[in-house]
Motif scaffolding. Structure first.
Motif, mmCIF file in Angstrom:
data_model
loop_
_atom_site.group_PDB
_atom_site.id
_atom_site.type_symbol
_atom_site.label_atom_id
_atom_site.label_comp_id
_atom_site.label_asym_id
_atom_site.label_seq_id
_atom_site.Cartn_x
_atom_site.Cartn_y
_atom_site.Cartn_z
ATOM 1 N N SER A 83 -1.994 -4.082 6.152
ATOM 2 C CA SER A 83 -1.677 -4.855 4.948
ATOM 3 C C SER A 83 -0.718 -6.012 5.225
ATOM 4 O O SER A 83 -0.672 -6.958 4.453
ATOM 5 C CB SER A 83 -1.103 -3.946 3.852
ATOM 6 N N VAL A 102 -1.845 1.734 8.437
ATOM 7 C CA VAL A 102 -2.321 1.213 7.147
ATOM 8 C C VAL A 102 -1.397 0.089 6.669
ATOM 9 O O VAL A 102 -1.854 -0.939 6.160
ATOM 10 C CB VAL A 102 -2.412 2.350 6.102
ATOM 11 N N HIS A 103 -0.101 0.268 6.864
ATOM 12 C CA HIS A 103 0.863 -0.769 6.487
ATOM 13 C C HIS A 103 0.733 -1.988 7.394
ATOM 14 O O HIS A 103 0.827 -3.125 6.920
ATOM 15 C CB HIS A 103 2.287 -0.211 6.525
ATOM 16 N N VAL A 133 0.832 -1.203 0.000
ATOM 17 C CA VAL A 133 0.000 0.000 0.000
ATOM 18 C C VAL A 133 0.868 1.255 0.000
ATOM 19 O O VAL A 133 2.017 1.239 0.410
ATOM 20 C CB VAL A 133 -0.963 0.026 1.210
ATOM 21 N N SER A 134 0.270 2.331 -0.456
ATOM 22 C CA SER A 134 0.961 3.617 -0.468
ATOM 23 C C SER A 134 0.285 4.521 0.555
ATOM 24 O O SER A 134 -0.851 4.942 0.362
ATOM 25 C CB SER A 134 0.873 4.232 -1.871
ATOM 26 N N SER A 135 0.993 4.763 1.657
ATOM 27 C CA SER A 135 0.424 5.586 2.714
ATOM 28 C C SER A 135 1.543 6.059 3.633
ATOM 29 O O SER A 135 2.580 5.409 3.752
ATOM 30 C CB SER A 135 -0.589 4.775 3.528
ATOM 31 N N ASP A 136 1.324 7.199 4.273
ATOM 32 C CA ASP A 136 2.241 7.689 5.295
ATOM 33 C C ASP A 136 1.834 7.211 6.684
ATOM 34 O O ASP A 136 2.530 7.487 7.659
ATOM 35 C CB ASP A 136 2.296 9.227 5.285
ATOM 36 N N GLU A 137 0.723 6.513 6.789
ATOM 37 C CA GLU A 137 0.203 6.025 8.062
ATOM 38 C C GLU A 137 0.726 4.622 8.345
ATOM 39 O O GLU A 137 0.470 3.688 7.587
ATOM 40 C CB GLU A 137 -1.325 6.012 8.054
#
Length: 126
Positions: free
Chosen positions: A64, A60-61, A53-57
């Protein structure tokens, strides 16, 4: 962001059989650098699964990658000698940086048996 599993006993293939396919792995006793055949060798097998995933959080990673972390933690509770870390890179700026880790996220990582490793790099050109 990625999950890094290290083992002194298992190979990368054995970890992949246990946890699913890796993004990258290197076996214990393999060369650290192929350009230096007389150079140092790895002391541990390292198995890495990168977040898709693409996120700064960070949370969220973790979402995933939680299935891999759960499977690794379960294997460890069954006697498999591995360490589990969530790893990420941070580019440090001259005025500093902040990585905010909420209590709920830290609790979740602890429940997954997962450490947290930040690789911090200096962004200055000097």
């Amino acid at each position: 962001m990625a999950v890094r599993i290290e083992s002194a006993e298992l190979t990368g293939e054995e970890l992949s059989e246990l946890l699913g396919p890796s993004t990258w792995h290197a076996d214990r006793d393999s060369l650290v650098s192929a350009r230096r055949p007389d150079g140092p060798r790895r002391q541990m097998t390292t198995w890495i699964k990168e977040s898709s995933v693409s996120s700064d959080e960070i949370s969220v990673h973790v979402d995933s990658l939680q299935d891999v972390m759960r499977a690794a933690n379960h294997a460890r509770t069954q006697g498999v000698d591995i360490t589990i870390d969530l790893t990420f890179m941070v580019e440090a700026r001259e005025m500093g940086f902040i990585v905010a880790l909420e209590v709920g996220l830290l609790k979740r990582l602890a429940e997954l048996g997962c450490g947290l490793v930040a690789d911090v790099y200096n962004s200055s050109t000097d």
